[in-house]
Design a protein around this motif. Sequence first.
Motif, PDB file in Angstrom:
ATOM      1  N   GLN A  18       8.042  -2.947  11.262  1.00 54.15           N
ATOM      2  CA  GLN A  18       6.950  -2.334  10.523  1.00 54.15           C
ATOM      3  C   GLN A  18       6.814  -2.999   9.158  1.00 54.15           C
ATOM      4  OE1 GLN A  18       7.092   1.903  10.370  1.00 54.15           O
ATOM      5  NE2 GLN A  18       7.207   2.123  12.570  1.00 54.15           N
ATOM      6  N   GLN A  19       5.657  -2.850   8.595  1.00 55.75           N
ATOM      7  CA  GLN A  19       5.376  -3.414   7.285  1.00 55.75           C
ATOM      8  C   GLN A  19       6.006  -2.515   6.212  1.00 55.75           C
ATOM      9  OE1 GLN A  19       1.232  -3.336   6.141  1.00 55.75           O
ATOM     10  NE2 GLN A  19       1.421  -5.404   5.339  1.00 55.75           N
ATOM     11  N   ASN A  20       6.673  -3.124   5.258  1.00 57.28           N
ATOM     12  CA  ASN A  20       7.243  -2.380   4.136  1.00 57.28           C
ATOM     13  C   ASN A  20       6.298  -2.485   2.946  1.00 57.28           C
ATOM     14  OD1 ASN A  20       9.684  -1.702   5.441  1.00 57.28           O
ATOM     15  ND2 ASN A  20      10.476  -3.749   5.018  1.00 57.28           N
ATOM     16  N   THR A  21       6.028  -1.354   2.324  1.00 60.11           N
ATOM     17  CA  THR A  21       5.162  -1.329   1.150  1.00 60.11           C
ATOM     18  C   THR A  21       6.004  -0.982  -0.068  1.00 60.11           C
ATOM     19  OG1 THR A  21       3.310  -0.609   2.524  1.00 60.11           O
ATOM     20  CG2 THR A  21       3.089  -0.303   0.152  1.00 60.11           C
ATOM     21  N   LEU A  22       5.991  -1.857  -1.049  1.00 68.02           N
ATOM     22  CA  LEU A  22       6.726  -1.633  -2.285  1.00 68.02           C
ATOM     23  C   LEU A  22       5.774  -1.007  -3.307  1.00 68.02           C
ATOM     24  CD1 LEU A  22       8.496  -5.103  -2.438  1.00 68.02           C
ATOM     25  CD2 LEU A  22       9.380  -2.984  -1.478  1.00 68.02           C
ATOM     26  N   THR A  23       6.232   0.053  -3.951  1.00 69.01           N
ATOM     27  CA  THR A  23       5.383   0.748  -4.919  1.00 69.01           C
ATOM     28  C   THR A  23       6.058   0.782  -6.283  1.00 69.01           C
ATOM     29  OG1 THR A  23       6.316   2.873  -4.276  1.00 69.01           O
ATOM     30  CG2 THR A  23       4.319   2.190  -3.147  1.00 69.01           C
ATOM     31  N   TYR A  24       5.234   0.886  -7.309  1.00 66.93           N
ATOM     32  CA  TYR A  24       5.728   1.084  -8.665  1.00 66.93           C
ATOM     33  C   TYR A  24       6.123   2.551  -8.836  1.00 66.93           C
ATOM     34  CZ  TYR A  24       3.766  -3.487  -9.825  1.00 66.93           C
ATOM     35  OH  TYR A  24       3.484  -4.828  -9.871  1.00 66.93           O
TER      36      TYR A  24
END
Length: 100
Positions: free
Chosen positions: A35-41
């Motif tokens: 799955q795609q990993n989404t990095l957030t602030y």
Amino acid sequence: MLSAFLVLFAGFLGLCSIVYSAVRIPLPQNVTLPQQNTLTYADGSTMDSIGSVNRVSVPLAQVPAGVRQAVLAAEDRDFYSEPGISVRGIGRALLADVTG
């Protein structure tokens, strides 16, 4: 010689049935998919996404019945009535392999 062949063949069939009954199919929730990993602030805004697969797991109950039936019809119309091995399909594949 015939009796030795029959004994060996019966042993082979017994071994096949033991292996067939011992195989455990994993539950869908236990299978790991890429799955795609989404990095957030820290404030929740998106920084970056890693990976090319953007997949979301959906419970089967949320998939419309018509879509489930369409997929099964395209893949295997005898899905609900066969024991997991299609003897006709194996025969068809064997014939295709032999005839080349």
